[in-house]
Write a protein that holds these residues in place. Structure first.
Motif, PDB file in Angstrom:
ATOM      1  N   PRO A  13       0.904  -1.054   0.130  1.00 37.91           N
ATOM      2  CA  PRO A  13       0.030  -0.010   0.131  1.00 37.91           C
ATOM      3  C   PRO A  13       0.989   1.289  -0.205  1.00 37.91           C
ATOM      4  CG  PRO A  13      -0.079  -1.111   2.121  1.00 37.91           C
ATOM      5  CD  PRO A  13       0.420  -2.165   1.106  1.00 37.91           C
ATOM      6  N   ALA A  14       2.170   1.044   0.327  1.00 38.37           N
ATOM      7  CA  ALA A  14       2.974   2.248   0.318  1.00 38.37           C
ATOM      8  C   ALA A  14       3.440   2.756  -1.024  1.00 38.37           C
ATOM      9  CB  ALA A  14       4.105   2.055   1.197  1.00 38.37           C
ATOM     10  N   LYS A  15       3.048   1.755  -1.934  1.00 39.72           N
ATOM     11  CA  LYS A  15       3.714   2.127  -3.470  1.00 39.72           C
ATOM     12  C   LYS A  15       2.339   2.549  -4.398  1.00 39.72           C
ATOM     13  CE  LYS A  15       7.765  -0.892  -3.555  1.00 39.72           C
ATOM     14  NZ  LYS A  15       8.345  -1.840  -4.285  1.00 39.72           N
ATOM     15  N   VAL A  16       2.834   3.247  -5.424  1.00 41.06           N
ATOM     16  CA  VAL A  16       1.899   3.458  -6.469  1.00 41.06           C
ATOM     17  C   VAL A  16       1.291   2.423  -7.322  1.00 41.06           C
ATOM     18  CG1 VAL A  16       1.423   5.041  -8.447  1.00 41.06           C
ATOM     19  CG2 VAL A  16       2.489   6.076  -6.247  1.00 41.06           C
ATOM     20  N   VAL A  17       0.141   2.315  -7.551  1.00 45.15           N
ATOM     21  CA  VAL A  17      -0.346   1.165  -8.434  1.00 45.15           C
ATOM     22  C   VAL A  17      -0.961   1.868  -9.711  1.00 45.15           C
ATOM     23  CG1 VAL A  17      -1.712  -0.609  -8.700  1.00 45.15           C
ATOM     24  CG2 VAL A  17      -0.508  -0.468  -6.244  1.00 45.15           C
ATOM     25  N   TRP A  18      -0.409   1.498 -10.910  1.00 49.07           N
ATOM     26  CA  TRP A  18      -1.179   1.854 -12.128  1.00 49.07           C
ATOM     27  C   TRP A  18      -2.360   1.138 -12.447  1.00 49.07           C
ATOM     28  CZ3 TRP A  18      -0.096   6.903 -13.796  1.00 49.07           C
ATOM     29  CH2 TRP A  18       0.804   7.524 -13.419  1.00 49.07           C
ATOM     30  N   VAL A  19      -3.479   1.588 -12.893  1.00 41.07           N
ATOM     31  CA  VAL A  19      -4.270   0.538 -13.181  1.00 41.07           C
ATOM     32  C   VAL A  19      -5.105   1.245 -14.421  1.00 41.07           C
ATOM     33  CG1 VAL A  19      -5.093  -0.511 -11.075  1.00 41.07           C
ATOM     34  CG2 VAL A  19      -6.470   1.381 -11.584  1.00 41.07           C
ATOM     35  N   GLU A  20      -5.708   0.429 -15.372  1.00 38.52           N
ATOM     36  CA  GLU A  20      -6.781   0.615 -16.334  1.00 38.52           C
ATOM     37  C   GLU A  20      -7.984   0.324 -16.020  1.00 38.52           C
ATOM     38  OE1 GLU A  20      -7.180   0.199 -21.161  1.00 38.52           O
ATOM     39  OE2 GLU A  20      -5.733  -1.069 -20.215  1.00 38.52           O
ATOM     40  N   MET A  31     -14.271  -6.964 -10.573  1.00 40.83           N
ATOM     41  CA  MET A  31     -13.484  -6.207  -9.713  1.00 40.83           C
ATOM     42  C   MET A  31     -14.268  -6.080  -8.369  1.00 40.83           C
ATOM     43  SD  MET A  31     -10.507  -5.012  -9.216  1.00 40.83           S
ATOM     44  CE  MET A  31      -9.619  -4.676 -10.886  1.00 40.83           C
ATOM     45  N   PRO A  32     -13.346  -6.467  -7.125  1.00 43.65           N
ATOM     46  CA  PRO A  32     -14.422  -6.049  -5.921  1.00 43.65           C
ATOM     47  C   PRO A  32     -14.782  -4.620  -5.799  1.00 43.65           C
ATOM     48  CG  PRO A  32     -12.232  -7.192  -5.623  1.00 43.65           C
ATOM     49  CD  PRO A  32     -12.341  -7.054  -6.898  1.00 43.65           C
ATOM     50  N   GLN A  33     -15.779  -4.290  -5.076  1.00 45.19           N
ATOM     51  CA  GLN A  33     -16.509  -3.108  -5.205  1.00 45.19           C
ATOM     52  C   GLN A  33     -15.658  -2.120  -4.454  1.00 45.19           C
ATOM     53  OE1 GLN A  33     -18.878  -1.809  -7.192  1.00 45.19           O
ATOM     54  NE2 GLN A  33     -18.266   0.117  -6.270  1.00 45.19           N
ATOM     55  N   GLY A  34     -14.942  -2.405  -3.439  1.00 48.34           N
ATOM     56  CA  GLY A  34     -14.010  -1.529  -2.696  1.00 48.34           C
ATOM     57  C   GLY A  34     -12.888  -1.260  -3.333  1.00 48.34           C
ATOM     58  N   VAL A  35     -12.548  -1.866  -4.316  1.00 47.24           N
ATOM     59  CA  VAL A  35     -11.293  -1.684  -5.147  1.00 47.24           C
ATOM     60  C   VAL A  35     -11.839  -0.605  -6.063  1.00 47.24           C
ATOM     61  CG1 VAL A  35      -9.513  -2.203  -6.749  1.00 47.24           C
ATOM     62  CG2 VAL A  35     -10.180  -4.078  -4.892  1.00 47.24           C
ATOM     63  N   MET A  36     -12.741  -0.725  -6.619  1.00 52.79           N
ATOM     64  CA  MET A  36     -13.686   0.192  -7.588  1.00 52.79           C
ATOM     65  C   MET A  36     -13.504   1.520  -6.891  1.00 52.79           C
ATOM     66  SD  MET A  36     -13.402  -1.381 -10.822  1.00 52.79           S
ATOM     67  CE  MET A  36     -14.455  -0.102 -11.336  1.00 52.79           C
ATOM     68  N   ASP A  37     -14.288   1.558  -5.658  1.00 46.71           N
ATOM     69  CA  ASP A  37     -14.258   2.638  -4.927  1.00 46.71           C
ATOM     70  C   ASP A  37     -13.057   3.303  -4.764  1.00 46.71           C
ATOM     71  OD1 ASP A  37     -17.197   2.109  -4.842  1.00 46.71           O
ATOM     72  OD2 ASP A  37     -17.054   1.186  -2.714  1.00 46.71           O
ATOM     73  N   GLN A  38     -12.125   2.680  -4.429  1.00 46.32           N
ATOM     74  CA  GLN A  38     -10.592   3.293  -3.990  1.00 46.32           C
ATOM     75  C   GLN A  38     -10.109   3.682  -5.355  1.00 46.32           C
ATOM     76  OE1 GLN A  38      -8.210   3.434  -1.569  1.00 46.32           O
ATOM     77  NE2 GLN A  38      -9.194   1.933   0.199  1.00 46.32           N
ATOM     78  N   MET A  39     -10.226   3.217  -6.345  1.00 48.22           N
ATOM     79  CA  MET A  39      -9.662   3.502  -7.912  1.00 48.22           C
ATOM     80  C   MET A  39     -10.268   5.015  -8.331  1.00 48.22           C
ATOM     81  SD  MET A  39      -9.427  -0.159  -9.893  1.00 48.22           S
ATOM     82  CE  MET A  39      -9.752   0.667 -11.623  1.00 48.22           C
ATOM     83  N   GLN A  40     -11.863   5.163  -7.935  1.00 47.28           N
ATOM     84  CA  GLN A  40     -12.688   6.319  -8.158  1.00 47.28           C
ATOM     85  C   GLN A  40     -12.071   7.606  -7.382  1.00 47.28           C
ATOM     86  OE1 GLN A  40     -14.986   6.754 -10.742  1.00 47.28           O
ATOM     87  NE2 GLN A  40     -14.305   4.656 -11.266  1.00 47.28           N
ATOM     88  N   ARG A  41     -11.581   7.104  -6.065  1.00 44.95           N
ATOM     89  CA  ARG A  41     -11.210   8.185  -5.190  1.00 44.95           C
ATOM     90  C   ARG A  41      -9.762   8.466  -5.508  1.00 44.95           C
ATOM     91  NH1 ARG A  41     -14.250   5.273  -1.443  1.00 44.95           N
ATOM     92  NH2 ARG A  41     -12.244   4.280  -0.517  1.00 44.95           N
ATOM     93  N   VAL A  43      -6.091   9.323  -7.719  1.00 43.37           N
ATOM     94  CA  VAL A  43      -5.664  10.265  -8.888  1.00 43.37           C
ATOM     95  C   VAL A  43      -5.850   9.618 -10.235  1.00 43.37           C
ATOM     96  CG1 VAL A  43      -3.827  11.623  -9.625  1.00 43.37           C
ATOM     97  CG2 VAL A  43      -3.918  11.294  -7.307  1.00 43.37           C
ATOM     98  N   ARG A  44      -6.743  10.401 -11.020  1.00 39.43           N
ATOM     99  CA  ARG A  44      -6.966   9.681 -12.550  1.00 39.43           C
ATOM    100  C   ARG A  44      -6.182  10.415 -13.333  1.00 39.43           C
ATOM    101  NH1 ARG A  44     -13.196   8.739 -12.269  1.00 39.43           N
ATOM    102  NH2 ARG A  44     -13.232  10.326 -10.838  1.00 39.43           N
ATOM    103  N   PHE A  45      -5.946  10.078 -14.307  1.00 36.94           N
ATOM    104  CA  PHE A  45      -4.963  10.376 -15.455  1.00 36.94           C
ATOM    105  C   PHE A  45      -5.923  10.103 -16.775  1.00 36.94           C
ATOM    106  CE2 PHE A  45      -1.717  10.175 -12.726  1.00 36.94           C
ATOM    107  CZ  PHE A  45      -0.941  11.450 -12.923  1.00 36.94           C
ATOM    108  N   HIS A  46      -6.282  10.953 -17.830  1.00 38.17           N
ATOM    109  CA  HIS A  46      -7.114  10.493 -18.917  1.00 38.17           C
ATOM    110  C   HIS A  46      -5.955  10.732 -20.055  1.00 38.17           C
ATOM    111  CE1 HIS A  46     -11.083  10.258 -16.985  1.00 38.17           C
ATOM    112  NE2 HIS A  46     -10.461  11.244 -16.264  1.00 38.17           N
ATOM    113  N   ILE A  47      -6.014   9.482 -20.703  1.00 38.20           N
ATOM    114  CA  ILE A  47      -4.723   9.692 -21.905  1.00 38.20           C
ATOM    115  C   ILE A  47      -5.688   9.745 -23.173  1.00 38.20           C
ATOM    116  CG2 ILE A  47      -3.115   8.540 -22.992  1.00 38.20           C
ATOM    117  CD1 ILE A  47      -2.351   7.304 -20.482  1.00 38.20           C
ATOM    118  N   HIS A  48      -5.561  10.862 -23.957  1.00 39.48           N
ATOM    119  CA  HIS A  48      -6.349  10.819 -25.271  1.00 39.48           C
ATOM    120  C   HIS A  48      -5.340  10.656 -26.420  1.00 39.48           C
ATOM    121  CE1 HIS A  48      -9.747  12.413 -23.309  1.00 39.48           C
ATOM    122  NE2 HIS A  48      -9.115  13.197 -22.468  1.00 39.48           N
TER     123      HIS A  48
END
Length: 79
Positions: A13-20, A31-41, A43-48
């Motif tokens: 948990p001390a390291k950054v995890v990049w997810v798509e 994906m477990p709902q708790g993980v999805m909730d954490q992902m939504q909270r 920092v997000r990057f949108h790549i166009h």
């Protein structure tokens, strides 16, 4: 889903995890709902990028599916 959750618990948990995240589905699993909730909270990057660049990248990454069309058909039938 239990295996996904168990594997995620091993992350540091001390390291950054990049997810798509296009959805909460991983194949036929969710994906477990708790993980999805954490992902939504998090920092997000949108790549166009232009569509032609995305297609080019997909064709390079999945070249083997164009060569083995039987494999591709089999995978598509599972959807």
């Amino acid at each position: 889903e239990s295996l996904i959750a168990a594997r995620l618990r091993k992350f540091n948990p001390a390291k950054v995890v990049w997810v798509e995240a296009e959805s909460n589905n991983i194949g036929k699993r969710c994906m477990p709902q708790g993980v999805m909730d954490q992902m939504q909270r998090g920092v997000r990057f949108h790549i166009h990028m232009p569509l032609h660049q995305r297609v080019k990248g997909l064709l390079e990454d999945y070249h083997h599916l164009g060569v083995d069309t039987d494999m591709l058909r089999g995978m598509m039938k599972k959807l």
